[in-house]
Design a protein around this motif. Structure first.
Motif, PDB file in Angstrom:
ATOM      1  N   ILE A 135       1.516   5.541   9.742  1.00 57.69           N
ATOM      2  CA  ILE A 135       0.238   6.025   9.410  1.00 57.69           C
ATOM      3  C   ILE A 135      -0.054   7.007  10.123  1.00 57.69           C
ATOM      4  O   ILE A 135      -0.611   8.335   9.830  1.00 57.69           O
ATOM      5  CB  ILE A 135      -0.651   5.151   8.669  1.00 57.69           C
ATOM      6  CG1 ILE A 135      -0.176   4.331   7.492  1.00 57.69           C
ATOM      7  CG2 ILE A 135      -1.835   5.822   8.179  1.00 57.69           C
ATOM      8  CD1 ILE A 135      -0.972   3.036   6.933  1.00 57.69           C
ATOM      9  N   SER A 136      -0.555   6.575  11.447  1.00 52.72           N
ATOM     10  CA  SER A 136      -0.749   7.596  12.358  1.00 52.72           C
ATOM     11  C   SER A 136      -0.036   7.860  13.482  1.00 52.72           C
ATOM     12  O   SER A 136      -0.037   8.887  14.213  1.00 52.72           O
ATOM     13  CB  SER A 136      -2.312   7.159  13.007  1.00 52.72           C
ATOM     14  OG  SER A 136      -3.305   6.748  12.200  1.00 52.72           O
ATOM     15  N   VAL A 137       0.895   7.002  13.897  1.00 52.91           N
ATOM     16  CA  VAL A 137       1.906   7.197  14.844  1.00 52.91           C
ATOM     17  C   VAL A 137       3.230   6.671  14.235  1.00 52.91           C
ATOM     18  O   VAL A 137       3.378   6.351  12.883  1.00 52.91           O
ATOM     19  CB  VAL A 137       1.570   6.603  15.976  1.00 52.91           C
ATOM     20  CG1 VAL A 137       0.251   6.742  16.761  1.00 52.91           C
ATOM     21  CG2 VAL A 137       1.497   5.041  15.690  1.00 52.91           C
ATOM     22  N   ALA A 138       4.344   6.976  14.995  1.00 54.90           N
ATOM     23  CA  ALA A 138       5.601   6.695  14.297  1.00 54.90           C
ATOM     24  C   ALA A 138       5.730   5.173  14.024  1.00 54.90           C
ATOM     25  O   ALA A 138       5.323   4.327  14.665  1.00 54.90           O
ATOM     26  CB  ALA A 138       6.822   7.079  15.568  1.00 54.90           C
ATOM     27  N   SER A 193      -1.175  13.810  -0.012  1.00 57.13           N
ATOM     28  CA  SER A 193      -2.430  14.481   0.384  1.00 57.13           C
ATOM     29  C   SER A 193      -2.400  15.910   0.750  1.00 57.13           C
ATOM     30  O   SER A 193      -1.319  16.331   1.070  1.00 57.13           O
ATOM     31  CB  SER A 193      -2.725  13.535   1.443  1.00 57.13           C
ATOM     32  OG  SER A 193      -3.125  12.357   1.291  1.00 57.13           O
ATOM     33  N   PRO A 194      -3.146  16.839  -0.022  1.00 54.85           N
ATOM     34  CA  PRO A 194      -3.014  18.245   0.259  1.00 54.85           C
ATOM     35  C   PRO A 194      -3.228  18.342   1.930  1.00 54.85           C
ATOM     36  O   PRO A 194      -4.079  17.546   2.411  1.00 54.85           O
ATOM     37  CB  PRO A 194      -4.023  18.715  -0.714  1.00 54.85           C
ATOM     38  CG  PRO A 194      -4.790  17.616  -0.967  1.00 54.85           C
ATOM     39  CD  PRO A 194      -4.090  16.480  -0.949  1.00 54.85           C
ATOM     40  N   PRO A 195      -3.120  19.324   2.449  1.00 60.99           N
ATOM     41  CA  PRO A 195      -3.249  19.748   3.755  1.00 60.99           C
ATOM     42  C   PRO A 195      -4.582  19.548   4.022  1.00 60.99           C
ATOM     43  O   PRO A 195      -4.890  19.006   5.115  1.00 60.99           O
ATOM     44  CB  PRO A 195      -2.715  21.241   3.987  1.00 60.99           C
ATOM     45  CG  PRO A 195      -1.722  21.436   3.005  1.00 60.99           C
ATOM     46  CD  PRO A 195      -2.196  20.501   1.824  1.00 60.99           C
ATOM     47  N   THR A 209       8.037  15.395   6.676  1.00 60.82           N
ATOM     48  CA  THR A 209       8.230  16.533   7.575  1.00 60.82           C
ATOM     49  C   THR A 209       7.482  17.751   7.217  1.00 60.82           C
ATOM     50  O   THR A 209       7.134  18.507   8.220  1.00 60.82           O
ATOM     51  CB  THR A 209       9.809  16.798   7.668  1.00 60.82           C
ATOM     52  OG1 THR A 209      10.094  17.290   6.321  1.00 60.82           O
ATOM     53  CG2 THR A 209      10.771  15.915   8.046  1.00 60.82           C
ATOM     54  N   ALA A 210       6.964  17.876   5.951  1.00 61.29           N
ATOM     55  CA  ALA A 210       6.362  18.943   5.364  1.00 61.29           C
ATOM     56  C   ALA A 210       5.846  18.818   4.265  1.00 61.29           C
ATOM     57  O   ALA A 210       6.040  17.991   3.492  1.00 61.29           O
ATOM     58  CB  ALA A 210       7.129  20.140   5.250  1.00 61.29           C
ATOM     59  N   PHE A 211       4.328  19.068   4.045  1.00 58.69           N
ATOM     60  CA  PHE A 211       3.380  18.997   2.923  1.00 58.69           C
ATOM     61  C   PHE A 211       4.209  19.271   1.684  1.00 58.69           C
ATOM     62  O   PHE A 211       4.861  20.599   1.494  1.00 58.69           O
ATOM     63  CB  PHE A 211       2.238  19.623   3.070  1.00 58.69           C
ATOM     64  CG  PHE A 211       1.173  19.321   4.084  1.00 58.69           C
ATOM     65  CD1 PHE A 211       0.853  17.927   4.183  1.00 58.69           C
ATOM     66  CD2 PHE A 211       0.984  20.076   5.146  1.00 58.69           C
ATOM     67  CE1 PHE A 211      -0.189  17.694   5.162  1.00 58.69           C
ATOM     68  CE2 PHE A 211       0.388  19.786   6.318  1.00 58.69           C
ATOM     69  CZ  PHE A 211      -0.353  18.481   6.330  1.00 58.69           C
ATOM     70  N   GLY A 258      -1.157  11.025  10.686  1.00 65.00           N
ATOM     71  CA  GLY A 258      -0.345  11.228  11.959  1.00 65.00           C
ATOM     72  C   GLY A 258       0.088  12.828  11.698  1.00 65.00           C
ATOM     73  O   GLY A 258       0.393  13.289  10.725  1.00 65.00           O
ATOM     74  N   PRO A 259       0.205  13.486  13.115  1.00 63.34           N
ATOM     75  CA  PRO A 259       1.022  14.967  12.845  1.00 63.34           C
ATOM     76  C   PRO A 259       2.407  14.758  12.371  1.00 63.34           C
ATOM     77  O   PRO A 259       3.183  13.690  12.388  1.00 63.34           O
ATOM     78  CB  PRO A 259       0.992  15.334  14.263  1.00 63.34           C
ATOM     79  CG  PRO A 259       0.961  13.922  15.203  1.00 63.34           C
ATOM     80  CD  PRO A 259       0.087  12.954  14.075  1.00 63.34           C
ATOM     81  N   LEU A 260       2.711  15.843  11.655  1.00 63.06           N
ATOM     82  CA  LEU A 260       3.952  15.721  10.938  1.00 63.06           C
ATOM     83  C   LEU A 260       5.119  16.550  12.080  1.00 63.06           C
ATOM     84  O   LEU A 260       4.599  17.472  12.907  1.00 63.06           O
ATOM     85  CB  LEU A 260       4.077  16.747   9.682  1.00 63.06           C
ATOM     86  CG  LEU A 260       2.912  16.327   8.562  1.00 63.06           C
ATOM     87  CD1 LEU A 260       3.273  17.130   7.385  1.00 63.06           C
ATOM     88  CD2 LEU A 260       3.374  14.720   8.333  1.00 63.06           C
TER      89      LEU A 260
END
Length: 343
Positions: free
Chosen positions: A118-121, A47-49, A7-9, A55-57
């Motif tokens: 990885i890229s999508v749900a 991975s850092p931001p 959910t968050a970095f 995929g988007p968080l």
């Protein structure tokens, strides 16, 4: 439905409640029966931001998936409801030359490959959407918990080895570096496809015990003396096909130091190691290549090997609510074989 999301970095993944998806045109909705835990997920979450390219968080994790068809969108009619399936993960455009060969893992579309988790749900949920029916492989009588790792650990190993089958004849040597989730499957594939003497190298005695159980002829602790020991086992001739499932500077260095003339070195692991290639940097005619996942036809062949009883994956299972613990165990090196989430 419940899903495991990053959910968050910098945060650990958590189990959350999200809406159950509905299939659109060409899509298939699965009830997930098994989802594999993979080191790639740890790389995503580490991975850092500024370097994050996934995929988007929030992102539902899980790119190894098995499930049962629940419903299909308009235009998708090949798989009736209740059909058990595996999911091919590297989703490409389906149109470019690579995709036309079934090599969606090497899709050349500018948008690139879009794997679930990885890229999508992805599959760490009670339900998941699959973008197209061509990405489904019938599971038939295989146990989904046993088979789910075939979609990445098995497929990646098979693809790496399949490109070196011409090096695996009688009297040759094959080396598997890293006897974990991918490595223990690779050993079984090597025994099934070729006549090579198989050597396994790992820093862990426990993982080498697993390597022996699944068919390695010799096991070597991957320390400073490993190259000498492998040289002794090959009577100084070197190794004909080397598969590095770690990919660090140390392991690729070991690979280069034991390769035979005409040998293949295949770097599969994502440890950022690099091997120098040039005149007299490696034995003459040595080939060095890196691979990513595998083709759709490769997955069908891996499934056939499993159905024939030639591959059996060592697994530990966790319920979905316990998925964060599975990732902790993986990060601590405590998972032998593959961890599988069973929603």
């Amino acid at each position: 439905m419940k899903a495991l999301q990053y959910t968050a970095f910098g945060e650990e993944p958590t189990v959350v409640d999200i809406p159950r998806p509905s299939p659109g045109p060409g899509q298939v909705l699965l009830r997930v029966t098994a989802a594999g835990v993979c080191h790639s997920d740890l790389h995503i979450m580490a991975s850092p931001p500024e370097e994050y390219r996934y995929g988007p968080l929030p992102l539902t994790l899980g790119h190894e998936a098995a499930g049962v068809v629940v419903s299909s969108g308009p235009g998708a009619d090949r798989f009736p409801a209740d059909t058990p399936v595996l999911v091919y993960g590297p989703w490409g455009c389906g149109i470019c030359r690579s995709c036309a060969r079934g090599e969606e893992n090497y899709c050349t579309d500018p948008a690139g490959v879009h794997p679930p988790g990885i890229s999508v749900a992805g599959a760490m949920a009670e339900y998941m959407l699959v973008d197209a029916e061509r990405h489904l492989v019938p599971l038939r009588d295989l146990d989904p918990v046993q088979a789910v790792a075939l979609t990445d650990a098995g497929l990646t190993s098979y693809h790496a080895i399949n490109g070196s089958r011409h090096r695996l004849g009688a009297g040759t040597y094959a080396l598997v570096i890293g006897a974990g989730g991918l490595g223990h499957i690779a050993i079984q594939i090597l025994r099934a496809l070729g006549a090579s003497t198989v050597i396994a190298a790992d820093v862990s005695e426990e993982k080498l015990r697993l390597a022996r159980e699944v068919g390695a002829h010799h096991c070597v602790i991957a320390n400073e003396a490993a190259a000498d020991e492998i040289g002794r086992l090959t009577a100084g001739a070197g190794v004909d096909a080397i598969f590095d499932f770690v990919g660090t500077e140390r392991t690729v260095g070991l690979a280069g130091s034991v390769a035979a003339t005409h040998g293949d070195i295949v770097i599969v692991g994502v440890g950022n190691g690099a091997l120098p290639v040039g005149y007299r940097r490696q034995p003459f005619e040595t080939s060095v290549r890196s691979t990513f996942w595998g083709s759709r036809s490769d997955l069908w062949e891996v499934v056939d090997l499993a159905r024939a009883g030639l591959i059996r994956v060592a697994v530990e299972t966790h319920p979905l609510l316990d998925a964060p613990t599975a990732y902790k165990r993986l990060a601590e090196g405590k998972v032998f074989g593959r961890a599988v989430i069973v929603p």
